[in-house]
Design an enzyme around this catalytic site. Structure first.
Site, PDB file in Angstrom:
ATOM      1  N   ARG A  31      16.848   9.255   9.755  1.00  0.00           N
ATOM      2  CA  ARG A  31      16.842   7.869  10.284  1.00  0.00           C
ATOM      3  C   ARG A  31      15.647   7.584  11.196  1.00  0.00           C
ATOM      4  NH1 ARG A  31      22.398   8.926  10.381  1.00  0.00           N
ATOM      5  NH2 ARG A  31      23.393   7.838   8.661  1.00  0.00           N
ATOM      6  N   LYS A  51       2.677  -0.790   8.287  1.00  0.00           N
ATOM      7  CA  LYS A  51       3.311  -1.062   6.995  1.00  0.00           C
ATOM      8  C   LYS A  51       3.369   0.241   6.223  1.00  0.00           C
ATOM      9  CE  LYS A  51       2.209  -5.885   5.950  1.00  0.00           C
ATOM     10  NZ  LYS A  51       1.511  -6.769   5.005  1.00  0.00           N
ATOM     11  N   GLU A  66     -12.886  -4.340   2.780  1.00  0.00           N
ATOM     12  CA  GLU A  66     -11.885  -4.684   3.804  1.00  0.00           C
ATOM     13  C   GLU A  66     -12.570  -4.903   5.159  1.00  0.00           C
ATOM     14  OE1 GLU A  66      -8.687  -5.265   3.269  1.00  0.00           O
ATOM     15  OE2 GLU A  66      -8.141  -4.199   1.433  1.00  0.00           O
ATOM     16  N   LYS A 124      -7.574  -5.696  13.628  1.00  0.00           N
ATOM     17  CA  LYS A 124      -6.243  -5.524  13.022  1.00  0.00           C
ATOM     18  C   LYS A 124      -5.204  -5.276  14.107  1.00  0.00           C
ATOM     19  CE  LYS A 124      -3.428  -3.808   9.383  1.00  0.00           C
ATOM     20  NZ  LYS A 124      -3.283  -3.139   8.104  1.00  0.00           N
ATOM     21  N   GLU A 175       4.489 -10.060  10.267  1.00  0.00           N
ATOM     22  CA  GLU A 175       3.841 -11.014   9.377  1.00  0.00           C
ATOM     23  C   GLU A 175       4.586 -12.346   9.265  1.00  0.00           C
ATOM     24  OE1 GLU A 175       1.724  -9.124   6.093  1.00  0.00           O
ATOM     25  OE2 GLU A 175       2.173 -10.852   4.850  1.00  0.00           O
ATOM     26  N   ARG A 235      -0.684 -12.619  10.891  1.00  0.00           N
ATOM     27  CA  ARG A 235      -0.926 -11.383  10.136  1.00  0.00           C
ATOM     28  C   ARG A 235      -1.203 -11.686   8.669  1.00  0.00           C
ATOM     29  NH1 ARG A 235       1.964  -5.399  10.656  1.00  0.00           N
ATOM     30  NH2 ARG A 235       0.613  -4.447   9.108  1.00  0.00           N
ATOM     31  N   ASN A 245      -4.310 -10.935   4.497  1.00  0.00           N
ATOM     32  CA  ASN A 245      -4.192 -10.927   3.039  1.00  0.00           C
ATOM     33  C   ASN A 245      -5.292 -11.750   2.371  1.00  0.00           C
ATOM     34  OD1 ASN A 245      -1.841  -9.342   2.966  1.00  0.00           O
ATOM     35  ND2 ASN A 245      -0.615 -11.135   3.529  1.00  0.00           N
ATOM     36  N   HIS A 274      -6.438 -11.309  -1.231  1.00  0.00           N
ATOM     37  CA  HIS A 274      -5.450 -10.448  -1.878  1.00  0.00           C
ATOM     38  C   HIS A 274      -4.688 -11.138  -3.011  1.00  0.00           C
ATOM     39  CE1 HIS A 274      -6.419  -7.754   1.356  1.00  0.00           C
ATOM     40  NE2 HIS A 274      -5.543  -6.861   0.953  1.00  0.00           N
ATOM     41  N   HIS A 309      -4.895  -9.439  -6.301  1.00  0.00           N
ATOM     42  CA  HIS A 309      -3.683  -8.869  -6.875  1.00  0.00           C
ATOM     43  C   HIS A 309      -3.549  -9.262  -8.348  1.00  0.00           C
ATOM     44  CE1 HIS A 309       0.722  -8.255  -7.325  1.00  0.00           C
ATOM     45  NE2 HIS A 309       0.401  -7.174  -6.642  1.00  0.00           N
ATOM     46  N   HIS A 315      -8.371  -1.117  -5.437  1.00  0.00           N
ATOM     47  CA  HIS A 315      -7.771  -2.173  -4.613  1.00  0.00           C
ATOM     48  C   HIS A 315      -8.837  -2.903  -3.777  1.00  0.00           C
ATOM     49  CE1 HIS A 315      -4.933  -4.278  -2.063  1.00  0.00           C
ATOM     50  NE2 HIS A 315      -5.508  -3.742  -0.996  1.00  0.00           N
TER      51      HIS A 315
HETATM   52  N1  LIG Z   1      -0.036   0.081   4.699  1.00  0.00           N
HETATM   53  C1  LIG Z   1      -0.949  -0.839   4.616  1.00  0.00           C
HETATM   54  O1  LIG Z   1      -1.081  -1.710   5.480  1.00  0.00           O
HETATM   55  C2  LIG Z   1      -1.895  -0.834   3.448  1.00  0.00           C
HETATM   56  C3  LIG Z   1      -3.045  -1.638   3.459  1.00  0.00           C
HETATM   57  C4  LIG Z   1      -3.937  -1.545   2.395  1.00  0.00           C
HETATM   58  C5  LIG Z   1      -3.687  -0.672   1.348  1.00  0.00           C
HETATM   59  N2  LIG Z   1      -2.554   0.099   1.373  1.00  0.00           N
HETATM   60  C6  LIG Z   1      -2.280   1.064   0.287  1.00  0.00           C
HETATM   61  O2  LIG Z   1      -3.285   2.046   0.336  1.00  0.00           O
HETATM   62  C7  LIG Z   1      -3.419   2.623  -0.965  1.00  0.00           C
HETATM   63  C8  LIG Z   1      -4.885   2.735  -1.281  1.00  0.00           C
HETATM   64  O3  LIG Z   1      -5.470   3.581  -0.313  1.00  0.00           O
HETATM   65  P1  LIG Z   1      -6.851   4.325  -0.574  1.00  0.00           P
HETATM   66  O4  LIG Z   1      -7.832   3.370  -1.099  1.00  0.00           O
HETATM   67  O5  LIG Z   1      -7.158   5.102   0.637  1.00  0.00           O
HETATM   68  O6  LIG Z   1      -6.493   5.252  -1.833  1.00  0.00           O
HETATM   69  P2  LIG Z   1      -6.041   6.779  -1.993  1.00  0.00           P
HETATM   70  O7  LIG Z   1      -5.184   7.236  -0.903  1.00  0.00           O
HETATM   71  O8  LIG Z   1      -5.506   6.879  -3.384  1.00  0.00           O
HETATM   72  O9  LIG Z   1      -7.429   7.550  -1.930  1.00  0.00           O
HETATM   73  C9  LIG Z   1      -8.404   7.297  -2.913  1.00  0.00           C
HETATM   74  C10 LIG Z   1      -8.904   8.606  -3.538  1.00  0.00           C
HETATM   75  O10 LIG Z   1      -9.785   9.231  -2.609  1.00  0.00           O
HETATM   76  C11 LIG Z   1      -9.401  10.591  -2.414  1.00  0.00           C
HETATM   77  N3  LIG Z   1      -9.780  10.920  -1.053  1.00  0.00           N
HETATM   78  C12 LIG Z   1      -9.192  10.496   0.099  1.00  0.00           C
HETATM   79  N4  LIG Z   1      -9.901  10.900   1.154  1.00  0.00           N
HETATM   80  C13 LIG Z   1     -10.940  11.597   0.681  1.00  0.00           C
HETATM   81  C14 LIG Z   1     -12.027  12.267   1.291  1.00  0.00           C
HETATM   82  N5  LIG Z   1     -12.236  12.240   2.615  1.00  0.00           N
HETATM   83  N6  LIG Z   1     -12.912  12.917   0.496  1.00  0.00           N
HETATM   84  C15 LIG Z   1     -12.751  12.905  -0.868  1.00  0.00           C
HETATM   85  N7  LIG Z   1     -11.762  12.275  -1.496  1.00  0.00           N
HETATM   86  C16 LIG Z   1     -10.868  11.642  -0.728  1.00  0.00           C
HETATM   87  C17 LIG Z   1      -7.938  10.634  -2.725  1.00  0.00           C
HETATM   88  O11 LIG Z   1      -7.529  11.914  -3.113  1.00  0.00           O
HETATM   89  C18 LIG Z   1      -7.829   9.619  -3.858  1.00  0.00           C
HETATM   90  O12 LIG Z   1      -8.138  10.221  -5.064  1.00  0.00           O
HETATM   91  C19 LIG Z   1      -2.657   1.720  -1.925  1.00  0.00           C
HETATM   92  O13 LIG Z   1      -1.469   2.369  -2.311  1.00  0.00           O
HETATM   93  C20 LIG Z   1      -2.352   0.485  -1.094  1.00  0.00           C
HETATM   94  O14 LIG Z   1      -1.136  -0.124  -1.459  1.00  0.00           O
HETATM   95  C21 LIG Z   1      -1.677   0.037   2.396  1.00  0.00           C
END
Ligand SMILES: NC(=O)c1ccc[n+]([C@@H]2O[C@H](COP(=O)([O-])OP(=O)(O)OC[C@H]3O[C@@H](n4cnc5c(N)ncnc54)[C@H](O)[C@@H]3O)[C@@H](O)[C@H]2O)c1
Length: 370
Positions: free
Chosen positions: A125, A147, A189, A231, A241, A245, A249, A252, A256, A270
């Site tokens: 929990r 998030k 971003e 942020k 949000e 907040r 987006n 987005h 999306h 993304h």
């Molecule tokens: N929580 C939030 O507020 C929020 C905001 C934006 C996006 N997201 C989420 O984030 C995700 C995308 O995140 P991302 O773009 O970091 O993708 P990811 O976590 O998939 O990383 C991208 C790739 O880079 C590799 N990688 C990571 N760090 C590395 C490093 N230092 N050196 C070499 N390779 C490395 C990973 O193994 C992966 O293959 C999505 O699922 C999205 O929904 C969440």
């Protein structure tokens, strides 16, 4: 070294936490985490790619601080954010005999951060967790703000919780192993923050964006800090949000739709979708007379110069039927009673929420977008 590290605080009353930004933070992670522990036990969650380069440093640093640790490695990629992987992860963590005082440490990009955060929100929990983001996107966006979530077959991020970390360590040195395309996706971003709220920052990015993406230490630190500070500020004012907040987006809803069309695959990352989505939002705003075509052109030019895709043709979607994209946009999480909500710019540095965007105008615009 410490003078190269900057700190900022996310002000959320008793859930306030610090974000540290700078090089080689992994080396001091144990020291930073230690005072937050209720029990000298942590479980590191990472993906196999990140672990290869960065896990040994984190483990050494925890050991030096006398912190016992287990590790769970996930396969890299968005597929890891599904219910099956989450179930296995949860049981593996529970199998270590964790207690309420155990801390989870997310070492990786947004995927690892989102999944680990959701595990922290739900296991026993709720247990504490720390974010150590290793992609630029995670450092400037997903690790900050609380998030957390996983994907379902019905849609992305539909299961989740608002759950804040206890600390964020954004080690800029970790970005040295990140593929350039992933780095650029994170840069989109960063540009978003300038576009929604800070015209001076956007102008600075026009001059220094290349240095940021070349990982020049001072510009990189400034870009990450400015993004995190904005942020943090927005999240502190509107954690769940209900108001401002939503501006985060920006780009987005268009983005999306493009991600849906490309199947959330490596055809379009993304951050790339967000970048192109921001260009489309500016073009649409210019068409509606809300922003000037000159400013829309400036945004496209900058993202283009950085090497991001800024046209549908660049991602293989030239000539896509407008109704198809519109149908994807109508499935966005921000849709209310069938009405599409868009974040649109008034100018560089100022955005607003348009509820019930005019569909016919949108369709005409999408029909001519190239
Ligand atoms: N929580 C939030 O507020 C929020 C905001 C934006 C996006 N997201 C989420 O984030 C995700 C995308 O995140 P991302 O773009 O970091 O993708 P990811 O976590 O998939 O990383 C991208 C790739 O880079 C590799 N990688 C990571 N760090 C590395 C490093 N230092 N050196 C070499 N390779 C490395 C990973 O193994 C992966 O293959 C999505 O699922 C999205 O929904 C969440």
């Amino acid at each position: 070294m410490t003078d190269q590290v900057e700190r900022l605080r996310v002000e959320l009353d008793d859930r306030a936490y610090e974000i540290l930004v700078g090089p080689r933070l992994l080396e001091s992670a144990g020291r930073e985490i230690q005072p937050l522990l209720r029990r000298r036990q942590v479980v590191i969650v990472s993906d196999e790619t990140v672990a290869r380069d960065w896990l040994p440093q984190l483990r050494d640093s925890l050991s030096e601080a006398g912190i016992a640790h287990h590790t769970v490695l996930l396969p890299p990629g968005e597929e890891t954010k599904d219910l099956d992987h989450f179930g296995r992860l949860a049981e593996e963590i529970l199998g270590f005999g964790i207690e309420r005082g155990t801390m989870l440490v997310a070492l990786g990009g947004g995927v690892v951060g989102d999944v680990t955060g959701f595990a922290a929100a739900t296991l026993l929990r709720g247990i504490d967790f720390v974010q150590i983001p290793t992609t630029l996107l995670a450092q400037v966006d997903s690790s900050v703000g609380g998030k957390t979530g996983i994907n379902t077959r019905i849609g992305k991020n539909l299961i989740g919780a608002f759950y804040q970390p206890r600390l964020v360590l954004a080690d800029t040195a970790a970005l040295t192993t990140l593929p350039h395309r992933e780095l650029l996706a994170g840069y989109a971003e960063i540009a978003k923050y300038g576009l929604i709220r800070d015209a001076v920052f956007f102008s600075w990015l026009e001059a220094e964006g290349r240095a940021v993406c070349d990982l020049a230490p001072a510009p990189l630190r400034r870009a990450v800090m400015t993004s995190c500070a904005m942020k943090a500020d927005i999240v502190a004012a509107d954690e769940r949000e209900d108001g401002d907040r939503a501006l985060l987006n920006f780009g987005h809803t268009f983005g999306h739709a493009l991600e849906t069309e490309t199947g959330f695959s490596s055809q379009l990352l993304h951050g790339e979708a967000v970048g192109l989505g921001m260009v489309l939002a500016f073009d649409f705003a210019a068409r509606m007379g809300l922003a000037t075509p000159e400013e829309a052109g400036r945004v496209r030019r900058h993202l283009d110069e950085m090497g991001l895709p800024t046209r549908l043709s660049a991602i293989g979607l030239a000539g896509i039927p407008a109704d198809r994209l519109l149908a994807h946009m109508a499935k966005d999480k921000k849709v209310r009673d069938g009405r599409i909500t868009l974040i649109l710019p008034r100018r560089i540095g100022e955005a607003f929420v348009m509820k019930d965007a005019p569909r016919d105008e949108l369709r005409d615009f999408l029909a001519t977008a190239a």
